[in-house]
Motif scaffolding. Sequence first.
Motif, PDB file in Angstrom:
ATOM      1  N   UNK A   1       0.832  -1.218   0.077  1.00 53.86           N
ATOM      2  CA  UNK A   1      -0.067   0.082  -0.014  1.00 53.86           C
ATOM      3  C   UNK A   1       0.836   1.133  -0.055  1.00 53.86           C
ATOM      4  N   UNK A   2       2.065   1.250   0.587  1.00 57.03           N
ATOM      5  CA  UNK A   2       2.849   2.441   0.636  1.00 57.03           C
ATOM      6  C   UNK A   2       3.485   2.847  -0.468  1.00 57.03           C
ATOM      7  N   UNK A   3       3.923   2.060  -1.479  1.00 52.85           N
ATOM      8  CA  UNK A   3       4.809   2.338  -2.545  1.00 52.85           C
ATOM      9  C   UNK A   3       4.348   1.711  -3.908  1.00 52.85           C
TER      10      UNK A   3
ATOM     11  N   UNK B   1      12.722   2.671 -12.057  1.00 52.20           N
ATOM     12  CA  UNK B   1      11.737   3.374 -10.982  1.00 52.20           C
ATOM     13  C   UNK B   1      12.154   2.779  -9.736  1.00 52.20           C
ATOM     14  N   UNK B   2      11.789   3.470  -8.420  1.00 49.13           N
ATOM     15  CA  UNK B   2      12.218   3.173  -7.319  1.00 49.13           C
ATOM     16  C   UNK B   2      11.050   2.406  -6.257  1.00 49.13           C
ATOM     17  N   UNK B   3      11.016   1.118  -5.985  1.00 47.46           N
ATOM     18  CA  UNK B   3      10.204   0.660  -5.227  1.00 47.46           C
ATOM     19  C   UNK B   3      10.868  -0.044  -3.925  1.00 47.46           C
ATOM     20  N   UNK B   4      10.589   0.741  -2.660  1.00 46.45           N
ATOM     21  CA  UNK B   4      11.204   0.287  -1.489  1.00 46.45           C
ATOM     22  C   UNK B   4      11.206  -1.073  -0.995  1.00 46.45           C
ATOM     23  N   UNK B   5       9.886  -1.383  -1.340  1.00 47.35           N
ATOM     24  CA  UNK B   5       9.460  -2.999  -0.853  1.00 47.35           C
ATOM     25  C   UNK B   5      10.008  -4.055  -1.506  1.00 47.35           C
ATOM     26  N   UNK B   6      10.620  -3.735  -2.738  1.00 48.77           N
ATOM     27  CA  UNK B   6      11.216  -4.866  -3.494  1.00 48.77           C
ATOM     28  C   UNK B   6      12.847  -5.127  -2.997  1.00 48.77           C
ATOM     29  N   UNK B   7      13.262  -5.954  -3.106  1.00 49.68           N
ATOM     30  CA  UNK B   7      14.814  -6.374  -2.256  1.00 49.68           C
ATOM     31  C   UNK B   7      15.736  -5.309  -2.733  1.00 49.68           C
ATOM     32  N   UNK B   8      15.856  -4.782  -3.829  1.00 45.35           N
ATOM     33  CA  UNK B   8      16.866  -3.883  -4.159  1.00 45.35           C
ATOM     34  C   UNK B   8      16.388  -2.401  -3.922  1.00 45.35           C
ATOM     35  N   UNK B   9      15.022  -2.183  -3.787  1.00 49.80           N
ATOM     36  CA  UNK B   9      14.546  -1.062  -3.981  1.00 49.80           C
ATOM     37  C   UNK B   9      14.423  -0.359  -5.311  1.00 49.80           C
ATOM     38  N   UNK B  10      14.765  -1.076  -6.400  1.00 51.01           N
ATOM     39  CA  UNK B  10      14.605  -0.465  -7.673  1.00 51.01           C
ATOM     40  C   UNK B  10      14.243  -1.603  -8.555  1.00 51.01           C
ATOM     41  N   UNK B  11      13.590  -1.175  -9.560  1.00 51.71           N
ATOM     42  CA  UNK B  11      13.248  -2.326 -10.529  1.00 51.71           C
ATOM     43  C   UNK B  11      13.037  -1.394 -11.971  1.00 51.71           C
ATOM     44  N   UNK B  12      13.158  -2.389 -13.117  1.00 46.62           N
ATOM     45  CA  UNK B  12      13.087  -1.553 -14.256  1.00 46.62           C
ATOM     46  C   UNK B  12      12.131  -2.329 -15.198  1.00 46.62           C
ATOM     47  N   UNK B  13      11.851  -1.466 -16.653  1.00 46.51           N
ATOM     48  CA  UNK B  13      10.889  -1.876 -17.470  1.00 46.51           C
ATOM     49  C   UNK B  13      11.718  -1.798 -18.813  1.00 46.51           C
ATOM     50  N   UNK B  14      11.294  -2.790 -19.492  1.00 52.04           N
ATOM     51  CA  UNK B  14      11.792  -2.848 -20.924  1.00 52.04           C
ATOM     52  C   UNK B  14      10.740  -2.321 -21.899  1.00 52.04           C
TER      53      UNK B  14
END
Length: 290
Positions: free
Chosen positions: A62-64, A225-238
């Motif tokens: 819910x937070x991010x 983008x930045x998503x703090x609840x994901x393990x590295x805090x970062x995820x990307x899109x192709x």
Amino acid sequence: MDSFKKGWFTETGVLNSSTTNLSIRVDQIIHEQKSDYQNILVFQSELFGRCLVLDDAIQCTEKDEFSYQEMIAFLPLNSHRLPQRVLIIGGGDGGVVREVVKHPLVEQVVMCEIDPAVVDVSKRYLPFMSAAFDDPKLRLLFEDGYEFVKNHPNEFDVIITDSSDPKGPAECLFQEPYYRALYRSLRTGGIICCQAESYWFDLTFIKQLVRKCRGIFQSVRYGSTQVPSYPSGQIGFLVCSKDQSVDFADPVNKFTAVQCTGMQLRYYTSEIHTSAFRLPPFVQKELDSV
């Protein structure tokens, strides 16, 4: 579940390693079940609010969640001059379709989610995600998205794949035949956007995805983008297009501040869109070498 230890949920979210974990304290287990496809868990966290977990991997909190949902939706939509017809593969929590139907140029959205239980759980326990399931623009199908795209050539302006990590059933959504099927399902000038993992942990894998897509599409970029609840805090899109002239870092549809406020956007702006493609030198160097 092995992921629970002394009141904490722990995710090992790295594709090729078990040396890094993310733990979130669980204040209350809201719901858990095993569907025909996966284990589904919803729990309450003091910091992150309601959290959705599929097969021991956090999908959204819910937070991010909005930083992921807004970016996977508007990076491709605002890179296309007229994104009237959109296909979403996956996305059963409802977050992506919630954002896509906001876009003023989108007229119709088809969504293929293989697991009806995820939609049902989202409707019951994640109302902040599921509000758009009743939107008149949406046609919701419960079927295999890969099979759907193979049977619907030349139909969509934008296709968004909101998938889990490339393990088990989702693995096929990161392979060359799937990207070729997406290419055929696009109209002239069409664009795809796919979840593409974290450059901190999965850069070798990302390079493989970029290499595959550059052999199919005319324009290919990786945005972040930045998503703090994901393990590295970062995820990307192709993001990939049939049109070689597309510059993903320069959106053709630019939202004003008034539009962003009216659409209740909390992360995405036209400036954030451009910055998503400004990658750290160590990442850009690796992708340029592909």
